[in-house]
Enzyme design. Structure first.
Site, PDB file in Angstrom:
ATOM      1  N   PRO A  94      87.778  -8.312 -79.374  1.00 31.23           N
ATOM      2  CA  PRO A  94      86.737  -8.604 -80.373  1.00 31.23           C
ATOM      3  C   PRO A  94      86.192 -10.009 -80.238  1.00 31.23           C
ATOM      4  O   PRO A  94      86.768 -10.863 -79.551  1.00 31.23           O
ATOM      5  CB  PRO A  94      87.492  -8.438 -81.700  1.00 31.23           C
ATOM      6  N   ALA A 165      78.724   5.422 -72.485  1.00 30.59           N
ATOM      7  CA  ALA A 165      77.964   5.462 -73.729  1.00 30.59           C
ATOM      8  C   ALA A 165      78.697   6.400 -74.675  1.00 30.59           C
ATOM      9  O   ALA A 165      78.967   7.550 -74.321  1.00 30.59           O
ATOM     10  CB  ALA A 165      76.544   5.965 -73.476  1.00 30.59           C
ATOM     11  N   LYS A 221      79.258  -6.134 -65.938  1.00 30.38           N
ATOM     12  CA  LYS A 221      79.418  -5.405 -67.193  1.00 30.38           C
ATOM     13  C   LYS A 221      78.641  -6.087 -68.320  1.00 30.38           C
ATOM     14  O   LYS A 221      77.883  -5.435 -69.056  1.00 30.38           O
ATOM     15  CB  LYS A 221      80.909  -5.324 -67.552  1.00 30.38           C
ATOM     16  N   CYS A 277      80.144  -2.813 -78.000  1.00 26.95           N
ATOM     17  CA  CYS A 277      79.839  -3.543 -76.764  1.00 26.95           C
ATOM     18  C   CYS A 277      78.641  -4.476 -76.840  1.00 26.95           C
ATOM     19  O   CYS A 277      78.741  -5.647 -76.471  1.00 26.95           O
ATOM     20  CB  CYS A 277      79.625  -2.557 -75.611  1.00 26.95           C
TER      21      CYS A 277
END
Length: 465
Positions: A94, A165, A221, A277
């Site tokens: 996080p 996703a 990423k 994300c």
């Protein structure tokens, strides 16, 4: 090295589906998913696949095909680490809520705990794979911990970011655009990379498996999510302009989406993006840029987040303004709480922040979501710490039936694009609402013309009609 035993630390939205598909496609590999959360592991082991802790279309069948054969879920972390040749780290990373980098940097305490536990347990050489979304050069920190244990065990660190996703994770795993594996460029590093390549090659064509150095893999990423989020914020910025000028954002998106240089994906105007994300990765990118003194780069990407926050705030403000500048004591029904359809994940969902704003205006909120449990809804609101838990429960009620949630409501806010909402008996819903009855479609999924014919005062995102 031929891999026959894999361990994954973390049984969440990434670890669970990813390992289930690997086990499904590689029956010769034993895959053990471990987590300290006993309740979560029990849910993964539940005979009723409808009770899995992660909802993804098709995931239950995948788990059922391999569970008990070569797919196992356990709380015995040390045993799984000891037996595995390859260990995936798939724990939560996080955004920090404290200290240096608060509000932007990734909190890596769970990654470090994993690394230290691996170092303390491992008796033979291991390949450690970063699966969590991590800031660039995290592998360096993991390597430092693992290589300084003093027990003589050698570790290879690979970066294998996920590009899933939520809602289509199973399809994304079975038929990915690409698989990215980053590792060291020396002989041992290349051997480790090839070991993971051979795992994925059981069902993915090798031309879709890309290999890079570790740093390129980690940064790819963050970059992918930043680019996708930027598209969402861009079309949302245009949605506000469309509302002022009389243009229709759906028509604008269709027109520019047909440009082959742009393409149609991620041009759906809405109340704002959510999920684990996009926001986290962009804030991480902002923090990295600032740490290198690249303030203009940081400001550019931070604007994507600012635009997303603005879109959520203005949606809530529009509800208040349209309901005669007050929602105090009025019932607002939320259809959907998950950040998108086909998932029970609520992290950073726009619904949380819209609800928080409306609660500040003393609205009474009724929530229906087909997959989200009421405990998650209250936990999301409590995390914001805007008010006490008791006050959140007093202001928000959850329902297991959409029609009951809408009964007696002054307005409905569509917060998640669940397909089932389009098939509801909207005449029945209208008949049981306060009049005038309002619908605010935050996902542009309903037929506004049909709802207006019924009698609703309808408002979508990015159009005035």
């Amino acid at each position: 090295m031929k891999i026959t035993n894999i361990c994954c630390i973390g049984a969440g939205y990434v670890g669970g589906p990813t390992m289930a598909v690997i086990a499904h496609k590689c029956p010769h590999i034993k895959v053990t998913i471990v987590d300290l959360n006993a309740e979560r592991i029990a849910a993964w082991n539940d005979e009723d696949i409808d009770n899995l802790p992660v909802y993804e279309p098709g995931l239950g069948e995948i788990v059922q095909s391999a569970r008990g054969r070569n797919l196992f879920f356990s709380t015995d972390v040390e045993k799984a680490i000891d037996e595995a040749q390859m260990i995936f780290i798939s724990v939560n990373t996080p955004t920090k809520t404290y200290g240096l980098g608060k509000g932007k940097a990734a909190d890596l305490k769970y990654i470090e705990l994993c690394a230290r536990q691996i170092a303390s347990v491992a008796k033979d050489n291991k390949i450690v794979v970063e699966k969590s979304t991590l800031p660039v050069r995290t592998a360096e920190a993991v390597r430092s911990i693992l290589d300084n244990t003093g027990n003589g065990v050698k570790f290879q660190i690979l970066s294998n970011p996920e590009f899933l996703a939520e809602g289509t994770a199973v399809t994304d795993l079975l038929e990915p655009d690409r698989v990215l594996i980053g590792g060291d460029t020396d002989a041992e590093g290349q051997e480790a990379i090839n070991a993971l390549v051979e795992v994925y090659a059981n069902w993915i064509p090798k031309e879709r498996i890309l290999t890079t150095n570790v740093w390129s893999s980690e940064l790819s990423k963050l970059t992918a999510n930043a680019f996708l989020a930027q598209r969402v914020s861009s079309i949302n910025a245009m949605s506000e302009l469309c509302e002022k000028t009389g243009a229709d954002v759906n028509e604008v998106a269709r027109a520019i989406g047909m440009d082959s240089r742009i393409g149609p994906k991620f041009l759906k105007a809405s109340v704002g993006f959510g999920g684990s994300c996009f926001q986290k990765d962009i804030l991480n990118l902002v923090y990295i840029a600032k740490s290198y003194g690249l303030h203009e780069v940081a400001d550019y990407w931070e604007q994507v987040i600012i635009m997303n926050d603005h879109q959520k705030r203005r949606f809530a403000a529009n509800v208040v303004k349209t309901l005669y500048n007050t929602v105090s004591g009025k019932k607002i029904a939320f259809l959907g709480w998950a950040f998108k359809k086909d998932t029970n994940d609520t992290r950073e969902s726009a619904a949380i922040y819209v609800a928080d704003d409306l609660l500040n205006e003393q609205a009474n909120i009724a929530v229906f979501d087909p997959k989200v449990e009421k405990e998650a809804i209250y936990k999301d609101l409590d995390y914001l710490a805007t008010r006490t838990s008791e006050q959140n429960k007093a202001g928000v009620k959850t329902f297991e039936d959409a029609y009951e949630a809408c009964n007696g409501a002054h307005a409905i806010a569509v917060m998640t694009e669940w397909d089932e909402f389009k098939g509801y008996d909207w005449q029945k819903i209208y008949d049981n609402m306060k009049k005038p009855a309002f619908v605010f479609d935050g996902r542009n999924v309903l037929d506004g013309d049909k709802l207006r014919e019924i009698g609703f005062i309808f408002s979508g995102v990015g159009s005035t009609y």
